[in-house]
Design a protein around this motif. Structure first.
Motif, mmCIF file in Angstrom:
data_model
loop_
_atom_site.group_PDB
_atom_site.id
_atom_site.type_symbol
_atom_site.label_atom_id
_atom_site.label_comp_id
_atom_site.label_asym_id
_atom_site.label_seq_id
_atom_site.Cartn_x
_atom_site.Cartn_y
_atom_site.Cartn_z
ATOM 1 N N UNK A 6 89.364 112.920 55.283
ATOM 2 C CA UNK A 6 88.535 111.749 55.574
ATOM 3 C C UNK A 6 88.687 110.673 54.512
ATOM 4 N N UNK A 7 89.198 111.049 53.330
ATOM 5 C CA UNK A 7 89.383 110.075 52.255
ATOM 6 C C UNK A 7 90.719 109.347 52.341
ATOM 7 N N UNK A 8 91.643 109.811 53.195
ATOM 8 C CA UNK A 8 92.957 109.191 53.267
ATOM 9 C C UNK A 8 92.899 107.709 53.653
ATOM 10 N N UNK A 9 92.083 107.312 54.662
ATOM 11 C CA UNK A 9 92.012 105.875 54.972
ATOM 12 C C UNK A 9 91.533 105.040 53.793
ATOM 13 N N UNK A 10 90.595 105.560 53.014
ATOM 14 C CA UNK A 10 90.111 104.831 51.847
ATOM 15 C C UNK A 10 91.218 104.705 50.810
ATOM 16 N N UNK A 11 91.960 105.803 50.600
ATOM 17 C CA UNK A 11 93.062 105.759 49.630
ATOM 18 C C UNK A 11 94.142 104.775 50.078
ATOM 19 N N UNK A 12 94.460 104.781 51.382
ATOM 20 C CA UNK A 12 95.463 103.846 51.901
ATOM 21 C C UNK A 12 94.998 102.414 51.738
ATOM 22 N N UNK A 13 93.705 102.168 52.004
ATOM 23 C CA UNK A 13 93.163 100.816 51.830
ATOM 24 C C UNK A 13 93.292 100.375 50.382
ATOM 25 N N UNK A 14 93.049 101.303 49.457
ATOM 26 C CA UNK A 14 93.204 100.968 48.043
ATOM 27 C C UNK A 14 94.622 100.540 47.713
ATOM 28 N N UNK A 15 95.607 101.173 48.343
ATOM 29 C CA UNK A 15 97.005 100.806 48.123
ATOM 30 C C UNK A 15 97.270 99.386 48.632
ATOM 31 N N UNK A 16 96.614 98.994 49.713
ATOM 32 C CA UNK A 16 96.848 97.677 50.302
ATOM 33 C C UNK A 16 96.103 96.547 49.597
ATOM 34 N N UNK A 17 95.293 96.887 48.600
ATOM 35 C CA UNK A 17 94.534 95.839 47.925
ATOM 36 C C UNK A 17 95.351 95.094 46.875
ATOM 37 N N UNK A 18 96.485 95.611 46.474
ATOM 38 C CA UNK A 18 97.273 94.968 45.419
ATOM 39 C C UNK A 18 98.235 93.958 46.034
ATOM 40 N N UNK A 19 98.057 92.657 45.752
ATOM 41 C CA UNK A 19 98.973 91.644 46.313
ATOM 42 C C UNK A 19 100.411 91.867 45.841
ATOM 43 N N UNK A 20 101.345 91.468 46.682
ATOM 44 C CA UNK A 20 102.759 91.620 46.365
ATOM 45 C C UNK A 20 103.413 90.248 46.296
ATOM 46 N N UNK A 21 104.127 89.992 45.217
ATOM 47 C CA UNK A 21 104.833 88.716 45.063
ATOM 48 C C UNK A 21 106.182 88.778 45.769
ATOM 49 N N UNK A 22 106.489 87.721 46.525
ATOM 50 C CA UNK A 22 107.759 87.633 47.246
ATOM 51 C C UNK A 22 108.387 86.277 46.954
ATOM 52 N N UNK A 23 109.624 86.099 47.403
ATOM 53 C CA UNK A 23 110.320 84.828 47.194
ATOM 54 C C UNK A 23 109.722 83.749 48.085
ATOM 55 N N UNK A 24 109.908 82.498 47.668
ATOM 56 C CA UNK A 24 109.396 81.367 48.444
ATOM 57 C C UNK A 24 110.068 81.319 49.818
ATOM 58 N N UNK A 25 109.287 80.976 50.822
ATOM 59 C CA UNK A 25 109.813 80.910 52.181
ATOM 60 C C UNK A 25 110.760 79.733 52.338
ATOM 61 N N UNK A 26 111.886 79.977 53.011
ATOM 62 C CA UNK A 26 112.844 78.904 53.272
ATOM 63 C C UNK A 26 112.393 78.002 54.421
ATOM 64 N N UNK A 27 111.326 78.436 55.125
ATOM 65 C CA UNK A 27 110.831 77.641 56.248
ATOM 66 C C UNK A 27 109.919 76.505 55.802
ATOM 67 N N UNK A 28 109.535 76.487 54.529
ATOM 68 C CA UNK A 28 108.673 75.425 54.003
ATOM 69 C C UNK A 28 109.522 74.328 53.391
ATOM 70 N N UNK A 29 109.145 73.083 53.637
ATOM 71 C CA UNK A 29 109.915 71.942 53.151
ATOM 72 C C UNK A 29 109.015 70.991 52.378
ATOM 73 N N UNK A 30 109.551 70.457 51.309
ATOM 74 C CA UNK A 30 108.833 69.436 50.545
ATOM 75 C C UNK A 30 108.802 68.139 51.339
ATOM 76 N N UNK A 31 107.626 67.534 51.392
ATOM 77 C CA UNK A 31 107.477 66.215 52.002
ATOM 78 C C UNK A 31 106.746 65.328 51.006
ATOM 79 N N UNK A 32 106.716 64.060 51.274
ATOM 80 C CA UNK A 32 106.031 63.123 50.379
ATOM 81 C C UNK A 32 104.571 63.542 50.222
ATOM 82 N N UNK A 33 104.100 63.695 48.981
ATOM 83 C CA UNK A 33 102.716 64.148 48.765
ATOM 84 C C UNK A 33 101.696 63.071 49.119
#
Length: 488
Positions: A101-128
């Motif tokens: 019964x504790x496995x879902x709680x343990x899995x949720x704990x694993x998902x709480x740590x954010x993961x850094x990834x590379x910047x998306x190529x789908x985003x484009x700079x536009x005039x601010x």
């Protein structure tokens, strides 16, 4: 939007819609009917008909869409609330047999740590330039255009650590193409970070995301259990860690799937007068000084959508979200006060300003204990002005029943609990001082023990078998084969 379309919960409108008042009026009409999300493909402002994005409104306009945004069916919201309560204070297993019964709680704990990834190529700079976005003016006397669904991301001074981020939906008044005012209440996480940067005399980096995955948006507005951050909560809802991509001009990260990203900073001692704006109370709030955001960079996707809403007297999206979120915080409340069987925050009373508690009463004074516990549990509940406590036999969603309990089970001399000089909503014009006012608790339970010298009489209750028989007779009375009326 793909999911909304697959569920037939999205409609496209190609006809031009003015972002000055007209979009709000249309949104009001749709949400009153429990209608779909709307993609306004031709937002305009007066004669101007060209913006860098289309306008998306009403994505959380129904309880179903709020639940879907959290990855569940509406009927599963209470289960999700119980799971969040377990995260807040997990119970140890009674035996090895209970370990799974504790496995879902343990899995949720694993998902709480954010993961850094590379910047998306789908985003484009536009005039601010904020003027390139279809920012709504919602009400006739609003001080200007208002960003309403901006996910404002802040952090404390020091190393860029996403685990310390605060995510909040704070409204932003657009002053011009490069500046906007950020309005946050003093106890909010963004305001706390701002005071830390002020103490160091340094500009605070701020990222504002407009449009991303629904779970992250909702994680920023619901009462999180314990010290779980908004990004951690989003990871739990999504079933995987939040994926964060780096900003270009400031040392911060933002959700990978962002539609529009505003990057900038807030200077330590610069403020401007914000407001007035129409608010959830149904009134305009008073102008006040808040920090100024300076735009440094603007990135967006191809064919980006600008997510927006309005705030006003219910029904609006915040009231719909608030009603659905009751299922999430009810188990947390019951964890602290098990005698509370149910809680209801009527949307018509600005959601959190009025609460009705259903109590399994067993000893004198218990209703007052429940009131004090409710006001103290979560920061949002400290803003609740009125609390009515009723017995288990009362339907708290039926106003007639609640008022019957008030009229027949309470006495003003004995059953009113009045608190003075407590925190209240700064937008509450009824309070004598801004942010400070009173609270009223009303014990509408049957009095027992030392609470009264007079025993209560018995409640009128018809026997169940008699009611069943009468119901059958009533159906016959309304059927086409009903007996003929007697002849005169």
């Amino acid at each position: 939007m793909t999911f909304l379309a697959s569920e037939e919960e999205l409609k496209h409108l190609s006809e031009p819609v003015d972002i000055h008042l007209e979009a709000t009026a249309l949104h009001q009409r749709v949400i009153r009917d429990g209608g779909p999300a709307l993609l306004l493909k031709a937002p305009r402002s007066g004669a101007r008909v060209q913006f860098a994005a289309s306008l998306l409104v009403n994505i959380f306009g129904t309880r179903k869409r709020v639940a879907n945004g959290l990855g569940v069916h509406p009927d599963q919201l209470p289960d999700l609330g119980r799971f969040l309560a377990a995260l807040r204070a997990p119970e140890p297993p009674a035996s090895l047999r209970d370990l799974p019964s504790l496995f879902p709680v343990a899995k949720a704990g694993w998902n709480t740590r954010p993961k850094k990834v590379a910047a998306s190529k789908d985003l484009h700079d536009v005039a601010p330039n904020l003027s390139s976005l279809p920012v709504q003016t919602c009400w006739p006397e609003d001080a200007g255009p208002l960003i309403t669904w901006g996910l404002v991301i802040t952090r404390p001074p020091g190393e860029d650590d996403p685990r310390l981020y605060n995510l909040g939906i704070y409204r932003m008044q657009v002053l011009d193409g490069q500046r906007a005012i950020v309005r946050w209440l003093p106890f909010r996480g963004g305001a706390q970070h701002y005071r830390q940067w002020q103490g160091k005399g340094q500009a605070m980096p701020v990222a504002v995301v407009i449009g991303c995955d629904p779970a992250t948006l909702l994680a920023a507005v619901i009462p999180a259990p314990g010290n779980i951050s908004e990004l951690a909560l989003a990871g739990i809802f999504n079933g995987r860690p939040a994926r964060l991509a780096p900003c270009r001009s400031i040392q911060m990260h933002v959700p990978e799937g962002a539609e529009i990203i505003l990057e900038g900073e807030i200077h330590p001692d610069e403020t401007a007068v914000e407001g007035p704006f129409g608010d959830h109370t149904g009134y305009y709030n008073d102008p006040a000084d808040y920090p100024v955001f300076h735009l440094k960079a603007l990135r967006m996707r191809e064919n980006a959508v600008y997510l927006s809403t309005f705030t006003g007297r219910a029904p609006d999206e915040p009231s719909v979200i608030g009603e659905a979120m009751t299922d999430l915080f009810r188990p947390i409340l019951q964890q602290a006060l098990p005698e509370i069987l149910d809680v209801f925050l009527p949307p018509a009373t600005c959601s959190y300003r009025f609460a009705i508690l259903k109590l399994d009463k067993s000893y004198p004074g218990q209703a007052r204990r429940a009131m004090m516990g409710f006001w103290s549990l979560l920061p949002q509940f400290s803003m609740t002005k009125y609390v009515i406590v009723v017995d288990a036999d009362i339907d708290i969603r039926n106003w007639d029943e609640v008022m019957w309990a008030v009229a027949t089970r309470s006495d003003p001399e004995r059953d009113l609990l009045v608190l003075n000089s407590t925190p209240v909503d700064q937008l509450d014009f009824a309070s004598p001082r801004e942010g400070l006012g009173g609270k009223l608790g009303l014990d509408a339970t049957i009095k027992i023990g030392s609470e009264t010298a007079r025993p209560f009489s018995k409640k009128l209750v018809m026997p169940r078998d008699v009611e069943t028989r009468a119901e059958g007779l009533f159906r016959k009375l309304n059927s086409p084969k009903c007996v003929e009326s007697p002849r005169l």
